[in-house]
Design an enzyme around this catalytic site. Structure first.
Site, PDB file in Angstrom:
ATOM      1  N   ARG A 172      -5.166 -26.716  20.732  1.00  0.00           N
ATOM      2  CA  ARG A 172      -5.964 -26.666  19.516  1.00  0.00           C
ATOM      3  C   ARG A 172      -5.736 -25.361  18.743  1.00  0.00           C
ATOM      4  NH1 ARG A 172      -7.887 -30.110  15.821  1.00  0.00           N
ATOM      5  NH2 ARG A 172      -9.885 -29.476  14.953  1.00  0.00           N
ATOM      6  N   HIS A 211      -2.337 -26.700   5.304  1.00  0.00           N
ATOM      7  CA  HIS A 211      -2.502 -28.140   5.511  1.00  0.00           C
ATOM      8  C   HIS A 211      -3.963 -28.561   5.377  1.00  0.00           C
ATOM      9  CE1 HIS A 211      -1.359 -32.062   6.884  1.00  0.00           C
ATOM     10  NE2 HIS A 211      -2.095 -31.994   7.975  1.00  0.00           N
ATOM     11  N   ASP A 212      -4.859 -27.675   5.763  1.00  0.00           N
ATOM     12  CA  ASP A 212      -6.290 -27.964   5.655  1.00  0.00           C
ATOM     13  C   ASP A 212      -6.734 -28.290   4.231  1.00  0.00           C
ATOM     14  OD1 ASP A 212      -7.231 -27.912   8.220  1.00  0.00           O
ATOM     15  OD2 ASP A 212      -7.958 -25.837   8.155  1.00  0.00           O
ATOM     16  N   SER A 246      -2.264 -36.361   6.355  1.00  0.00           N
ATOM     17  CA  SER A 246      -1.596 -35.858   7.550  1.00  0.00           C
ATOM     18  C   SER A 246      -0.962 -37.041   8.292  1.00  0.00           C
ATOM     19  CB  SER A 246      -2.607 -35.097   8.410  1.00  0.00           C
ATOM     20  OG  SER A 246      -1.959 -34.300   9.370  1.00  0.00           O
ATOM     21  N   ASP A 301       1.074 -25.673   2.255  1.00  0.00           N
ATOM     22  CA  ASP A 301       1.117 -26.472   3.483  1.00  0.00           C
ATOM     23  C   ASP A 301       2.503 -26.369   4.111  1.00  0.00           C
ATOM     24  OD1 ASP A 301       0.937 -28.437   5.450  1.00  0.00           O
ATOM     25  OD2 ASP A 301       0.243 -30.018   4.101  1.00  0.00           O
TER      26      ASP A 301
END
Lengths: 434, 434
Positions: B241, B376-377, B170, B343
C-alpha cells in the site's frame, strides 16, 4: 587493490564516537602536490572506482580483483556480511577514471574512499566493534558530513592538503557538494553529477519503504544477524534493491529494455510463489530485478543499506545556513553541475536550482544537461556523455570546451523557445590560475 | 447498501470455473430502459461509489454504511479477511455520482459492481469456497475481461441490455475500455479516466515488488492465513500500500504536502525499528504512508491485492487484435479519454495513444487533459475537474461543452508551439441520436 588506513578516534555528527575509524580506499596515479582528485562513490559503490594502476605508497590489504561483470550501477564480488570485509568490486567508473581517460590517472592523483557505514572495508555495521563481534546497529549513525570529515582526515594522512577537484555522482555528488560547503578553501573544482542539494519527498518515501522492507524481514532480527549460523535478511534487502533499480532507471529505459515481455527459458527463475503465477507470466523486467536483487544480497550488508540511505535522505546542503546559496557562499572554487534529462531520482530541475544558488553567490558555475533516457544510471552507463565535460572541467574549469552551461544559450535550437534555464553569464577567469 | 446477486456458474478466462459467482453491487436511481451507467471501480475500490439513494429493486445484505473519512483513494470500513465480507466503504466518488451531480442519479440508473477477486462481497479469495472455508489461493486467477463478463452477466439479471455509458478510472478505466472491445454494440459512451490500454514497464515493476512484499511476509503463509487464529500478512500488505500511495501521488504533490518535515507529536507513530532512528527523524511523509498503510490492512485482503494487481498488470487492450485501434474498431459508441498532467501511473501520453488509436478507426473520440499536479489521485480528488467533462459527455458525447479535446486546438496558447496532440477533427454527429 584496496588499502586501509586508521584515522584514529572519530566523533560522528550524531555525537557518538568510535575509537579508531578505519577507512578503506584506493589511490591511482602519483601525487605531485597539486593534482589530487577525490572521487566520491554512490550509495552502494565502493572505493574501487577504476582498474588503473594503483599508487605504490600503500600496502594492499586484499587479494585479487574480482572483475566479474555486473550490469547494474554498483559493485560486486565479495560477500560482505562477514566482519571486516574489504569487499572487492567491479570498478564502477572504469570508463571515466584511468590512464588517458576523462579523469586521467597519468595526470591526477585519484583517491576514492569507502564511506564510513558502508561494507567494503571501512568501519561500519559489519566490521569489528569494541565488544568482540561486529558493530551491528551499535555503530553510530553516519551523515554525509561524516563522510566528508573522514575523507579530510584520510587525505591529511596521505599528505594531501588542497584538492584539485572533488567529483561525485548521486549521493557521492552530495558528498562533493559537502566539500564545497565544509572545506570551502580546500577544493579548486567540485563536480556534482546527477545529484541535488537534498532528496525530494518522493525519493524520501521510496527510501523509507526500502528500509521498512529490511526491518520487517524477520531475519533482520533487530540488526543482529551476523555470524554463520544466522540467515541474512535477504528478502528485505532484495526488495530494497528492486526499488533502487526502479529509481535508477526511467520509464523510457525500462520500456525500451523490457517492455511487457514474458521472461523466456533460462531467465533467472526465483519467481515468487504468486498464486496467480499459474496463469500469468513472469516478466523480463521482474527477472532483471530479481536477478540483480539476488546478486546484491551477496555483496552488500543490510544494516549498511539502512545507514547509507539514512545519510542520503538526511543530507541537506542548506542545513546550518538557511539556503543552498549561503551554504556555498564561502566556496572559493568552481562548480560543475551535471544532470540528465531522464533522471527522476535526481532531476534536472534540482541541478538547476543548485547551479542557480551557486551562481547567486558568485561561484563560477556551469549546469551541463545531458539529454538521456537512461534515468539516474546515465552517469554510470554513459561515459561518452559524462567524460568530456568532466575532463574539460578538471582542466579548464567551467570554461572547459565540452561544457555547455544551459545558461549560456537560451535558445539552443533556434526555435524561439527558451530553455527555462538561468541566464548565467559564463565566467572566464578562474580563481585558481591553471 | 450493497446487494448481492448470484450469476451462476462462471468460467474465468484462465479456464477455471466456480459453481456460483456471487457479485456485490450497488445501484442508484431508476432504470428507464435506456439510462443505465456502469461505473467501474479502481484497484482497491468497492461497489460503494456514492451515498445517493439506492434503487429499491433489491434487498440490502449489509447493515449501516460506514462513512468514516479516508483521505486516500479507496474505501474503508469493514475488516475484510473474514469470509463473505460485503465490506462497507467510503463512497469513493460521492462528489461525482449522486443527485444533481455529474453522473446524476436522478437522471441515470447507476450500477457499480465489486469485481470478482476483490474483497467487498463478490466472490474472491476471502469468500467461502467449495471446501468449507475461504477460497484463498484456490480462487481462479481473474482478468479484467472476467470483470467485464461478470458485469454483463449481472446487468442481464437486472434487465439492462444496452448501457448508456461505462465510466471507470484507473484499472476501472481498463474495465471500461474492455467493454468497448468485448461488447462493442452494448455501450453508447465509454469514459476512460486516468487509464491506458496497458500498464507500462515501470508500473509493472512496482506492482511486482508490491506482490513480493506480500508473498515474502511469513504471515502470508502461501496464501493460507484466514481464520481468527492466524495473523494476516499485514507487514507485506502495508508495504504494497505504501508503494501504491507513491504511485498515486506526484513528485509535486508529495513535495507540496509533506516536504521534508519531521512528523510532530501526535503523528501516527508506528515508526519502524530503524537503528538510525535514534538520530534521524520520522518524517511526515512516512507518517502519512504508515497511517494509510495501517488503515488499509484493516479493510483489504492480501490475496485480493495479489489477484487484482495481476489483473491490472496483465490487461492489454490490444490482446487478441494486434493493436488498440483494431481492438476498438467494432466499437459503435463514443470515447472520452480523460488524463491528468501530473499522473505518472497512467500518463497523458498513454491516454493520447489510446485516443489516437480510437480516432484511427473512426470512433468519435475526445482526449481531455486536465492540468493537475495531484498525480493519479487527481481523478478522485478533483471532482471539479472530472465532473464537468463527464457530465457533458454523458449528455452530449464528445461534443459536450466542457470537453476540450486536445486535438481540437493545436496551438492552445497562441505561442506557436504545437501541443503534439493529434489533429483530431471533432465529430459532430453522434452515432446514437440523443
Amino acid at each position: 587493490m584496496t588499502a586501509m588506513e586508521s584515522v584514529g578516534e572519530f566523533r560522528f555528527e550524531c555525537g557518538e564516537s568510535v575509537d579508531d575509524l578505519r577507512l578503506a580506499y584506493e589511490a591511482y596515479g602519483e601525487f605531485d602536490g597539486d593534482n589530487a582528485v577525490l572521487v566520491c562513490h554512490a550509495l552502494t559503490g565502493s572505493q574501487h572506482v577504476s582498474n588503473a594502476p594503483r599508487s605504490e605508497d600503500h600496502e594492499p590489504v586484499t587479494g585479487e580483483n574480482d572483475d566479474t561483470g555486473d550490469e547494474d550501477n554498483a559493485v560486486d564480488g565479495a560477500a560482505t556480511t562477514g566482519v571486516q570485509t574489504a569487499g572487492q568490486a567491479r570498478a564502477w567508473w572504469d570508463d571515466v577514471v584511468g590512464p588517458g581517460k576523462a579523469i586521467d590517472t597519468t595526470e591526477y592523483y585519484v583517491v576514492c574512499v569507502n564511506v564510513p557505514g558502508s561494507c567494503y572495508g571501512s568501519s561500519g555495521p559489519p566490521t569489528e566493534g569494541p565488544d568482540d563481534g561486529p558493530w551491528g546497529t551499535e555503530f553510530p549513525p553516519v551523515t554525509v558530513g561524516d563522510w566528508t570529515r573522514a575523507q579530510r582526515r584520510l587525505l591529511d594522512r596521505l599528505g594531501v592538503g588542497r584538492l584539485h577537484a572533488v567529483v561525485g555522482g548521486s549521493v557521492g555528488g552530495m558528498n562533493a557538494l559537502d566539500w564545497a560547503k565544509r572545506y570551502p578553501d580546500d577544493v579548486r573544482r567540485v563536480a556534482a553529477v546527477a545529484t541535488a542539494g537534498r532528496l525530494d519527498t518522493q525519493c524520501l518515501s521510496l527510501d523509507a519503504i526500502a528500509r521498512r522492507a529490511i526491518t520487517t524481514d524477520p531475519d533482520w532480527n533487530g540488526g543482529d544477524y551476523y555470524g554463520a549460523d544466522r540467515p541474512n535478511p535477504d528478502d528485505g534487502l532484495a526488495q530494497a534493491r528492486r526499488l533502487g533499480h526502479v529509481m535508477y532507471l526511467s520509464k523510457a529505459s525500462m520500456g525500451r529494455k523490457f517492455g511487457r515481455r514474458a521472461a523466456g527459458r533460462g531467465a533467472f527463475d526465483d519467481a515468487p510463489a504468486d498464486p496467480t503465477g499459474r496463469f500469468f507470466p513472469y516478466r523480463e523486467v521482474e527477472s532483471y530485478l530479481d536477478y540483480n536483487a539476488d546478486s546484491f544480497t551477496t555483496r552488500f550488508d543490510a544494516n549498511s543499506y539502512l545507514y547509507l540511505t539514512r545519510a542520503m535522505d538526511e543530507y541537506d546542503l542548506a542545513a546550518g545556513y538557511g539556503s543552498d546559496a549561503e551554504a556555498l557562499a564561502a566556496f572559493e572554487g568552481e562548480l560543475l553541475a551535471l544532470s540528465f534529462t531522464g533522471d527522476w531520482h535526481f532531476t534536472v530541475e534540482q541541478s538547476r536550482a543548485l547551479a542557480d544558488a551557486a551562481g547567486d553567490v558568485d561561484v563560477p558555475t556551469a549546469h551541463h544537461v545531458v539529454d538521456s533516457d537512461h534515468g539516474h544510471d546515465a552517469f554510470l552507463v554513459e561515459p561518452e556523455s559524462v567524460g568530456p565535460p568532466l575532463r574539460d572541467f578538471l582542466r579548464d574549469g567551467v570554461d572547459g570546451r565540452a561544457i555547455r552551461d544551459e545558461g549560456e544559450d537560451d535558445d539552443p535550437d533556434g526555435s524561439g523557445i527558451h530553455s527555462g534555464g538561468p541566464d548565467r553569464a559564463p565566467v572566464h577567469a578562474s580563481l585558481f590560475p591553471g
